[in-house]
Design an enzyme around this catalytic site. Sequence first.
Site, PDB file in Angstrom:
ATOM      1  N   HIS A  45      45.928  43.654  42.788  1.00 50.31           N
ATOM      2  CA  HIS A  45      44.990  43.562  41.661  1.00 50.31           C
ATOM      3  C   HIS A  45      45.170  42.269  40.865  1.00 50.31           C
ATOM      4  O   HIS A  45      44.304  41.909  40.071  1.00 50.31           O
ATOM      5  CB  HIS A  45      45.158  44.769  40.737  1.00 50.31           C
ATOM      6  CG  HIS A  45      44.655  46.042  41.356  1.00 50.31           C
ATOM      7  ND1 HIS A  45      43.442  46.579  41.059  1.00 50.31           N
ATOM      8  CD2 HIS A  45      45.195  46.848  42.296  1.00 50.31           C
ATOM      9  CE1 HIS A  45      43.243  47.680  41.764  1.00 50.31           C
ATOM     10  NE2 HIS A  45      44.306  47.865  42.529  1.00 50.31           N
ATOM     11  N   ASP A  65      43.889  35.433  35.716  1.00 53.09           N
ATOM     12  CA  ASP A  65      43.565  36.856  35.834  1.00 53.09           C
ATOM     13  C   ASP A  65      43.130  37.142  37.260  1.00 53.09           C
ATOM     14  O   ASP A  65      42.426  36.316  37.861  1.00 53.09           O
ATOM     15  CB  ASP A  65      42.406  37.202  34.882  1.00 53.09           C
ATOM     16  CG  ASP A  65      42.569  38.558  34.215  1.00 53.09           C
ATOM     17  OD1 ASP A  65      43.137  39.459  34.855  1.00 53.09           O
ATOM     18  OD2 ASP A  65      42.117  38.716  33.068  1.00 53.09           O
TER      19      ASP A  65
HETATM   20  P1  ADQ Z   1      44.103  44.468  33.529  1.00 53.67           P
HETATM   21  O1  ADQ Z   1      44.978  43.276  33.367  1.00 53.67           O
HETATM   22  O2  ADQ Z   1      44.472  45.653  32.763  1.00 53.67           O
HETATM   23  O3  ADQ Z   1      43.932  44.861  35.071  1.00 53.67           O
HETATM   24  P2  ADQ Z   1      41.091  44.165  33.134  1.00 53.67           P
HETATM   25  O4  ADQ Z   1      40.471  43.880  34.440  1.00 53.67           O
HETATM   26  O5  ADQ Z   1      40.548  43.341  32.058  1.00 53.67           O
HETATM   27  O6  ADQ Z   1      42.641  43.921  33.062  1.00 53.67           O
HETATM   28  O7  ADQ Z   1      40.839  45.709  32.839  1.00 53.67           O
HETATM   29  C1  ADQ Z   1      41.139  46.248  31.638  1.00 53.67           C
HETATM   30  C2  ADQ Z   1      40.366  47.543  31.391  1.00 53.67           C
HETATM   31  O8  ADQ Z   1      40.904  48.136  30.227  1.00 53.67           O
HETATM   32  C3  ADQ Z   1      38.889  47.312  31.135  1.00 53.67           C
HETATM   33  O9  ADQ Z   1      38.164  48.416  31.595  1.00 53.67           O
HETATM   34  C4  ADQ Z   1      38.832  47.223  29.590  1.00 53.67           C
HETATM   35  O10 ADQ Z   1      37.604  47.675  29.032  1.00 53.67           O
HETATM   36  C5  ADQ Z   1      39.948  48.124  29.168  1.00 53.67           C
HETATM   37  N1  ADQ Z   1      40.596  47.603  27.943  1.00 53.67           N
HETATM   38  C6  ADQ Z   1      41.354  46.496  27.827  1.00 53.67           C
HETATM   39  N2  ADQ Z   1      41.764  46.324  26.561  1.00 53.67           N
HETATM   40  C7  ADQ Z   1      41.242  47.328  25.859  1.00 53.67           C
HETATM   41  C8  ADQ Z   1      41.301  47.703  24.475  1.00 53.67           C
HETATM   42  N3  ADQ Z   1      41.980  46.978  23.582  1.00 53.67           N
HETATM   43  N4  ADQ Z   1      40.636  48.815  24.102  1.00 53.67           N
HETATM   44  C9  ADQ Z   1      39.942  49.535  25.015  1.00 53.67           C
HETATM   45  N5  ADQ Z   1      39.857  49.240  26.320  1.00 53.67           N
HETATM   46  C10 ADQ Z   1      40.490  48.150  26.740  1.00 53.67           C
HETATM   47  C11 ADQ Z   1      44.395  44.393  36.335  1.00 53.67           C
HETATM   48  C12 ADQ Z   1      44.239  42.890  36.606  1.00 53.67           C
HETATM   49  C13 ADQ Z   1      42.785  42.463  36.449  1.00 53.67           C
HETATM   50  C14 ADQ Z   1      41.878  43.314  37.345  1.00 53.67           C
HETATM   51  C15 ADQ Z   1      42.171  44.804  37.150  1.00 53.67           C
HETATM   52  C16 ADQ Z   1      41.436  45.671  38.176  1.00 53.67           C
HETATM   53  O11 ADQ Z   1      45.078  42.145  35.742  1.00 53.67           O
HETATM   54  O12 ADQ Z   1      42.622  41.089  36.755  1.00 53.67           O
HETATM   55  O13 ADQ Z   1      40.532  43.068  37.042  1.00 53.67           O
HETATM   56  O14 ADQ Z   1      43.556  45.080  37.297  1.00 53.67           O
HETATM   57  O15 ADQ Z   1      41.727  45.271  39.469  1.00 53.67           O
END
Ligand code: ADQ
Length: 462
Positions: free
Chosen positions: A157, A365
């Site tokens: 991921h 990311d």
């Molecule tokens: P993450 O690093 O956790 O995931 P991301 O892809 O942005 O990052 O997903 C985060 C999820 O959590 C999103 O659905 C977002 O809406 C939610 N979220 C984040 N902060 C929040 C907050 N403060 N309040 C509410 N909701 C929040 C890892 C990798 C990414 C990759 C994903 C999936 O780092 O690059 O996209 O896995 O593979």
Amino acid sequence: MSRLVVVSNRVADPRKPAAGGLAVALGESLQQTGGMWFGWSGTIIEDGPTGEGELHKQQAGKVTLATLDLSREDHDSYYLGYSNKVLWPVFHDRLDLANFDAGFITGYRRANQLFARKLLPLLRDDDIIWVHDYHLIPLAAELRAMGCKQRIGFFLHIPLPPQIIMAAIPQHEWLMRSLFAYDLIGFQAQQDVQHFERYVLNEAHGQALGNDMFRAWNNTVRASAFPIGIDVDEFVALTHAKEARDMYDTMKKEYSTRRLLLGIDRLDYSKGIPNRVRAFRELLANYPENRRSATLIQIASPTRETVDAYGDIRRELESLCGAINGDYGELDWMPVRYIHRMVARKRVPGLCRAAAVGLVTPLRDGMNLVAKEYVAAQDPADPGVLVLSRFAGAAEQLKEALLVNPYDTHGTAETIQQALQMPLDERKSRHQRLLQRIREHDVHWWRETFLEALKEVPSERS
Ligand code: ADQ
């Protein structure tokens, strides 16, 4: 039909609606064929013996949830240590934050061996196994060493770093060799596949056989990009549900004369939040018409707080936001609203829709799902503008976003200004294309394409 076995560090109950998009997507797939989800239970046994952990089984509809407890020592070295103080920083190009403590790798191997030992007896001959993320890189190699012949796929991921950064990890060769125990490796972006290829050719002296097939250490593996998506229909439906509409109405009322800029992230150093806030400060400094008007809402949820680097980023952000509010704030206007909390998932689409600019500017990311959620939540008749880091995996797909280099404070500020001034026609046409892209490659596409490829990849073992 073969049974799907998903393995990840954490396990979610697919029947619970609160679980995020990924959990829903995997849960859905498991429900269809009946399946098993295997991982850590979330329980830490203080003073528990290392390399041991009780197995719990629970039925959730057609899905068996099989989870393992971990001893404090295993948890701290495998999860906090090797996963989050070695692999996470290095894979996000932050060698300066890596801690190569020798105890971490021992715990990481031990926990992966424990996972393999407990999983093996639960497997059936025709199972298809799908392992997720950096915590479990050596799992297939451990399973193979115990005689497992089933097809095993792996999805990373987070990004795979360039060869030269990867090579700084003392165990880099062991990690990369472990990947060759899988039949299929899925990366988020084409760039990750290129990094893999460079490593295989130059460091492992292996071969690229064409069609994404690679050979090294007497094994062949397919490595391709499967960019993860969101459940667009679900997210659009959430946008029109009561919680999101209420959130949207509140924001629109409170900021009726103001333009909102929004950042939603875990408070992780990879997300580039301080850089974003500095760019916003430069916007206020260089374009005074935005003072009393543009407001940055930054929601940053607490994460991995026992790891030092996370405390540091929190302090940096607090002082930065305080300084901007002190310098530019007025009695009736604060430029930055920084909230160190999680927002309820059902309210996120309302917030996104109310924001004229979505700021997704990580320093690195794997993909970044917030970028896709921001697009899905917009009103097609009056959409906001996505400002996206070129270093997010999502930038390979979301070409109609305004791409920025988050290290370039001045350039990012200029791009934010461009976003704030973009005419409606251009906003609409960019949004339409972006929406089309996230619909074509949604989370269902991701899951189906990966599993299809895993079933079809030539395997030397079965
Ligand atoms: P993450 O690093 O956790 O995931 P991301 O892809 O942005 O990052 O997903 C985060 C999820 O959590 C999103 O659905 C977002 O809406 C939610 N979220 C984040 N902060 C929040 C907050 N403060 N309040 C509410 N909701 C929040 C890892 C990798 C990414 C990759 C994903 C999936 O780092 O690059 O996209 O896995 O593979």
